[in-house]
Design a protein around this motif. Structure first.
Motif, PDB file in Angstrom:
ATOM      1  N   SER A 200      40.727   7.125  23.995  1.00  0.00           N
ATOM      2  CA  SER A 200      39.635   7.453  23.018  1.00  0.00           C
ATOM      3  C   SER A 200      39.078   6.007  22.181  1.00  0.00           C
ATOM      4  O   SER A 200      37.970   5.992  21.946  1.00  0.00           O
ATOM      5  CB  SER A 200      40.191   8.262  21.948  1.00  0.00           C
ATOM      6  OG  SER A 200      40.303   9.778  22.664  1.00  0.00           O
TER       7      SER A 200
ATOM      8  N   ASP B  83      38.732  15.043  23.779  1.00  0.00           N
ATOM      9  CA  ASP B  83      37.652  14.234  24.098  1.00  0.00           C
ATOM     10  C   ASP B  83      37.573  14.268  25.516  1.00  0.00           C
ATOM     11  O   ASP B  83      38.526  13.941  26.380  1.00  0.00           O
ATOM     12  CB  ASP B  83      37.582  12.928  23.629  1.00  0.00           C
ATOM     13  CG  ASP B  83      37.405  12.733  22.277  1.00  0.00           C
ATOM     14  OD1 ASP B  83      36.727  13.617  21.479  1.00  0.00           O
ATOM     15  OD2 ASP B  83      37.881  11.686  21.513  1.00  0.00           O
TER      16      ASP B  83
ATOM     17  N   THR C 207      33.661  17.654  23.608  1.00  0.00           N
ATOM     18  CA  THR C 207      34.771  18.041  22.702  1.00  0.00           C
ATOM     19  C   THR C 207      34.961  19.430  23.061  1.00  0.00           C
ATOM     20  O   THR C 207      34.157  20.625  23.507  1.00  0.00           O
ATOM     21  CB  THR C 207      34.469  17.824  21.311  1.00  0.00           C
ATOM     22  OG1 THR C 207      33.479  18.362  20.828  1.00  0.00           O
ATOM     23  CG2 THR C 207      34.650  16.465  21.031  1.00  0.00           C
TER      24      THR C 207
END
Length: 234
Positions: free
Chosen positions: A84, A210, A232
């Motif tokens: 991420s 994610d 998401t």
């Protein structure tokens, strides 16, 4: 013969007479004592102390706000950064895009032909905004993508919502996978009145909540068009 009474004399001093009368005399008023050498020394020492305190306060104000130098620590293995934080470049890793994209649209996928499956970390439904790029890699448009996957399965689905109000439906087939990535082919079941291409490729990378998505498809002129985005869970 009589005498007027006389006031008592001050201790250590006899009576004083003037012009036949008595005038009392008192000791002179005490004079202020002159500064002694001891007092001068005390004042000098006090001045030195005050100067020292002023210097100390200035040093605290100048250096007190600075962070202390960190103590050296022993070398240790650096933890792997989260994907991420790195924001994976799903389009830059082009290994998932075949060199030869078929001219004819394949038949709807059969899960028996799959060579991969959705990992546990991708299980569920995902949604997010995709950015479309033109043939030169410049920004072209955005659209919404929803993906539905079940861990251990090979087939999933995706719904696309376009800026023009049209929507499309994909069937997606896994072709290979790891614990956190999947390569797929998509087959368009509803092309939104010609809005969506009929066939293309997908690449998923999952990290927690994610899902990084890359899309590649062939345009009528034979060039590859791309899109990417972050989805998401919902």
């Amino acid at each position: 013969m009589s005498y007027s009474p006389q006031p008592p004399s001050q201790p250590g001093q006899g009576p004083q007479w003037q012009d036949g009368g008595y005038t009392p005399q008192y000791p002179p008023a005490p004079q202020p004592r002159r500064n002694s050498t001891g007092t001068t020394v005390v004042l000098a020492v006090g001045g030195v102390v005050i100067v020292f305190l002023i210097v100390a306060i200035v040093l605290v104000l100048v250096f007190g706000g600075r962070d202390p130098e960190p103590a050296p620590v022993a070398d240790s293995p650096r933890p792997q950064e989260s994907t991420s934080a790195q924001t994976p470049d799903v389009l830059g890793d082009s290994d998932w895009i075949p060199d030869d994209i078929p001219d004819d649209v394949p038949e709807p996928p059969d899960d028996e032909l799959s060579t991969g499956e959705f990992p546990e970390a991708m299980d569920g439904s995902w949604s997010g905004v995709m950015t479309q790029y033109d043939l030169d890699g410049n920004y072209e448009s955005t659209w919404t993508l929803e993906v539905h996957m079940v861990a251990g399965e090979s087939l999933g689905g995706a719904d696309l919502s376009m800026p023009n109000g049209e929507s499309c439906r994909w069937d997606i087939l896994t072709t290979s996978n790891t614990e956190d990535s999947v390569d797929l082919e998509y087959y368009t079941m509803d092309d939104g009145n010609g809005t969506c291409t009929l066939f293309g490729y997908l690449h998923f990378i999952v990290d927690g909540d994610d899902l990084y998505v890359g899309v590649a498809t062939e345009q009528p002129d034979g060039s590859i068009s791309t899109a990417d985005g972050v989805l998401t869970r919902f």
